[in-house]
Each structure stands twice: as structure tokens, then as C-alpha cells.
Design an enzyme around this catalytic site. Structure first.
Site, short mmCIF file in Angstrom:
data_model
loop_
_atom_site.label_atom_id
_atom_site.label_comp_id
_atom_site.label_asym_id
_atom_site.label_seq_id
_atom_site.Cartn_x
_atom_site.Cartn_y
_atom_site.Cartn_z
N ASP A 190 1.03 -1.11 0.02
CA ASP A 190 0.19 0.11 -0.03
C ASP A 190 0.72 1.28 -0.14
O ASP A 190 2.05 1.26 0.17
CB ASP A 190 -0.85 0.11 1.13
CG ASP A 190 -2.17 -0.68 1.22
OD1 ASP A 190 -2.59 -0.95 -0.08
OD2 ASP A 190 -2.76 -0.82 2.03
N LYS A 250 -2.96 4.30 -3.61
CA LYS A 250 -3.41 5.31 -4.76
C LYS A 250 -1.84 5.86 -5.12
O LYS A 250 -1.01 6.07 -3.97
CB LYS A 250 -4.05 6.30 -3.96
CG LYS A 250 -5.44 6.05 -3.63
CD LYS A 250 -6.18 7.14 -2.95
CE LYS A 250 -7.47 6.77 -2.39
NZ LYS A 250 -7.94 6.99 -1.21
N MET A 256 -8.71 9.51 8.35
CA MET A 256 -9.10 9.59 6.74
C MET A 256 -10.19 11.11 6.93
O MET A 256 -11.00 11.11 6.36
CB MET A 256 -9.73 8.56 6.27
CG MET A 256 -9.07 7.43 5.79
SD MET A 256 -9.86 6.11 5.35
CE MET A 256 -10.33 5.36 6.76
N1 SAH Z 1 -4.68 0.79 8.60
C1 SAH Z 1 -4.15 1.83 9.04
C2 SAH Z 1 -5.11 3.02 8.69
C3 SAH Z 1 -5.64 3.28 7.12
S1 SAH Z 1 -6.62 4.20 6.94
C4 SAH Z 1 -3.74 1.88 10.39
O1 SAH Z 1 -4.13 1.13 11.16
O2 SAH Z 1 -2.99 3.06 10.82
C5 SAH Z 1 -5.52 5.55 6.28
C6 SAH Z 1 -5.76 6.69 7.66
O3 SAH Z 1 -4.62 6.24 8.54
C7 SAH Z 1 -4.93 7.98 6.91
O4 SAH Z 1 -6.03 8.80 6.32
C8 SAH Z 1 -4.72 8.79 8.29
O5 SAH Z 1 -5.86 9.15 9.06
C9 SAH Z 1 -4.29 7.43 9.08
N2 SAH Z 1 -2.72 7.44 8.86
C10 SAH Z 1 -2.15 6.48 8.46
N3 SAH Z 1 -0.79 6.49 8.61
C11 SAH Z 1 -0.39 7.72 9.57
C12 SAH Z 1 0.42 8.53 9.86
N4 SAH Z 1 1.69 8.02 9.59
N5 SAH Z 1 0.33 9.72 10.44
C13 SAH Z 1 -0.95 10.10 10.59
N6 SAH Z 1 -2.15 9.37 10.16
C14 SAH Z 1 -1.71 8.24 9.47
#
Ligand code: SAH
Length: 261
Positions: free
Chosen positions: A37, A59, A172
Site C-alpha cells: 500500500d 493510490k 481519513m
Molecule cells: N490501517 C491503518 C489506517 C488506514 S486508513 C492504520 O491502522 O493506521 C488511512 C488513514 O490512517 C489516514 O487517512 C490517516 O488518518 C491515518 N494514518 C495512517 N498513517 C498515518 C501517519 N503516519 N500519520 C498520521 N495518520 C496516519
């Protein structure tokens, strides 16, 4: 007994490859094909063996993401060809990661699935600024919520969330903050409720800001905070060390990445 191929869903954590679990590293080392991803930090891929085929399926540059059905087909096809497939996902595969759908598709194709949990951004992101999201002095619990409206227009019941008394950790959500903040305010959440934003947590590009519910939207714009970003709303934000000394006036503090180690 015939050998049933296994596909491993690996949670890569929010950024910094040092946050990988040992189990994740072992799975990466075993892989011959990795479906990766976008949110996965490039540093994580260093743990793949040389020669492992890497397929980026997230994406890219604002283009539509790879259709989920295609990802399912690819995982199944590669595993059935005898490849050792890892599906590398940002954060935890089972937190807004479509990990459940992917497991279903793999099992439906008769494959075994292993899931390696990762640190989720909603917990590890706030922790990167010293914010303990369940600090019992301020919080009785946390709701992990998507800020994204589904294709059917469905979205969380913001009015119920405004009244539930739990810390809100929104994934998100940064693009939709005007709508979300409005809905929470209409439902009666106080405009001076503490809030935090952590963008690109655990990466060299990390940025953060503390503010209030009523100033969230302006703060995002003023500070140019970008996705991926975690939004935390609730009194527990006062437990972040950055909050201290700001007094009751709406604090608006930003800082570049601070070493947490
Ligand atoms: N599976 C992931 C979430 C995927 S949805 C998890 O458990 O973290 C994607 C969202 O995760 C992004 O829009 C943001 O809100 C958050 N996200 C993922 N990585 C991030 C990071 N390094 N810093 C801040 N937000 C993050």
C-alpha cells in the site's frame, strides 16, 4: 496432505520501520512477492530480500486506487503459482485497512491467511506527540472513527459521537473536517473541546498542532497539515506535553518532528 498456500497480511505500522514487529520482519524476509500500500514507509521494504517482486497497489499521485477486486485476484494468483505472498499495509491491517475483506477473499479461494498486527496510526500517531489517548484522568475510552463518507454516503453518527463522552480518534478525516466539526458542534460539542492533529506521524515529515474543536479547520489550513493525518478530539488532548503552559486560551502550537526515542 496437499499444501495450502498462505498469504500473510502484514501491518507495517504508521511510518518508522523500527516500529515493525519482529513477526512482520520475519514475514517480509520470507516473501517472494509483496503487494504494498501507499502508506507503507519505503524504509519498511528494506526488510524484503533482494529479488522479491514489489507491486505497489495503493493510490499513486491522486490517481484512483487499484480496485480492491484486482488486489484480491493478484494475491490469489501469485499464491497459487507458488509464490510466498505478503500483503503489506499501513498501520494495522484490521483498522480501516480492508484486511477483513482481503481475508474473506483469500479464504474463499481456499488459501490460508495469517495476519500480523501492526501499530495503528490512531494510537501510535498521538503517542508520537506524547498523547496517551486513554489517559484515565481525562478519558474513559476511545472511538476509532472514519472521517470518510462511504460510497453510499454513509458516515458515522456524529451526533451520537458528540454525546458519547469518548475521545474521538478520526482517521481519513482531514479533508472533511469542516463537515465533521459542524456536525459535532450542532450536536452540542463545545467549541473549546481540546483537539490535536498529527500529520505523517513517525516519519521525518511529521507535523502536529494542538487547538480546539472550534479552531480545527483554520488550524489545518494555517499550518498546511496534510493527509495522512490523525485528528483527536477530547479532553485527553490536555495530557499532551505540548498543551502544558498554554492556559485556557486556545493554544495553537505546531512543531516539526520531535525525536521520540
Ligand atoms: N490501517 C491503518 C489506517 C488506514 S486508513 C492504520 O491502522 O493506521 C488511512 C488513514 O490512517 C489516514 O487517512 C490517516 O488518518 C491515518 N494514518 C495512517 N498513517 C498515518 C501517519 N503516519 N500519520 C498520521 N495518520 C496516519
Amino acid at each position: 496432505m496437499t499444501h495450502v498456500p498462505t498469504v500473510t497480511l502484514v501491518g507495517a505500522g504508521p511510518g518508522d520501520a523500527e516500529l515493525l514487529t519482529i513477526k512482520a520482519v520475519k514475514a517480509l524476509r520470507r516473501a517472494t512477492v509483496a503487494l504494498v500500500d501507499d502508506l507503507v514507509d519505503p524504509g519498511v521494504l528494506r526488510y524484503l530480500r533482494r529479488g522479491t517482486r514489489v507491486v505497489h497497489v495503493g493510490k499513486r499521485g491522486g490517481c484512483a486506487s487499484t480496485p480492491q477486486a484486482f488486489i484480491h485476484k493478484l494475491m490469489v494468483a501469485e499464491a497459487q503459482r507458488g509464490e510466498t505472498v505478503v500483503r503489506v499495509k499501513g498501520g494495522d491491517p484490521f483498522v480501516f485497512g480492508r484486511g477483513g475483506e482481503e481475508c474473506d477473499a483469500l479464504r474463499a479461494a481456499g488459501l490460508h491467511v495469517e495476519v500480523v498486527s501492526g501499530l495503528t496510526a490512531g494510537i501510535a500517531g498521538p503517542a508520537a506527540i506524547g498523547l496517551p489517548v486513554t489517559d484515565r484522568r481525562h478519558s474513559r475510552g476511545v472511538a476509532l472513527v472514519t472521517g470518510h463518507a462511504g460510497t453510499d454516503g454513509g458516515e458515522p453518527d456524529w451526533a451520537a459521537l458528540a454525546r458519547c463522552g469518548l475521545t474521538l480518534v478520526i482517521y481519513m478525516g482531514v479533508m472533511r473536517l469542516p463537515v465533521i466539526v459542524d456536525a459535532l458542534r450542532v450536536a452540542g460539542m463545545a467549541g473549546d473541546t481540546p483537539a490535536a492533529l498529527v500529520s505523517r506521524a513517525h516519519t521525518p515529515a511529521q507535523r502536529q498542532a494542538l487547538c480546539r474543536l472550534g479552531t480545527l479547520v483554520d488550524t489545518v489550513a494555517a499550518q498546511g497539515l496534510q493527509s495522512p493525518c490523525i485528528v483527536v478530539i477530547g479532553d485527553v488532548v490536555q495530557a499532551a506535553p505540548m498543551w502544558a503552559g498554554q492556559g485556557a486560551a486556545a493554544p495553537q502550537i505546531t512543531a516539526a518532528h520531535q525525536a521520540t526515542g
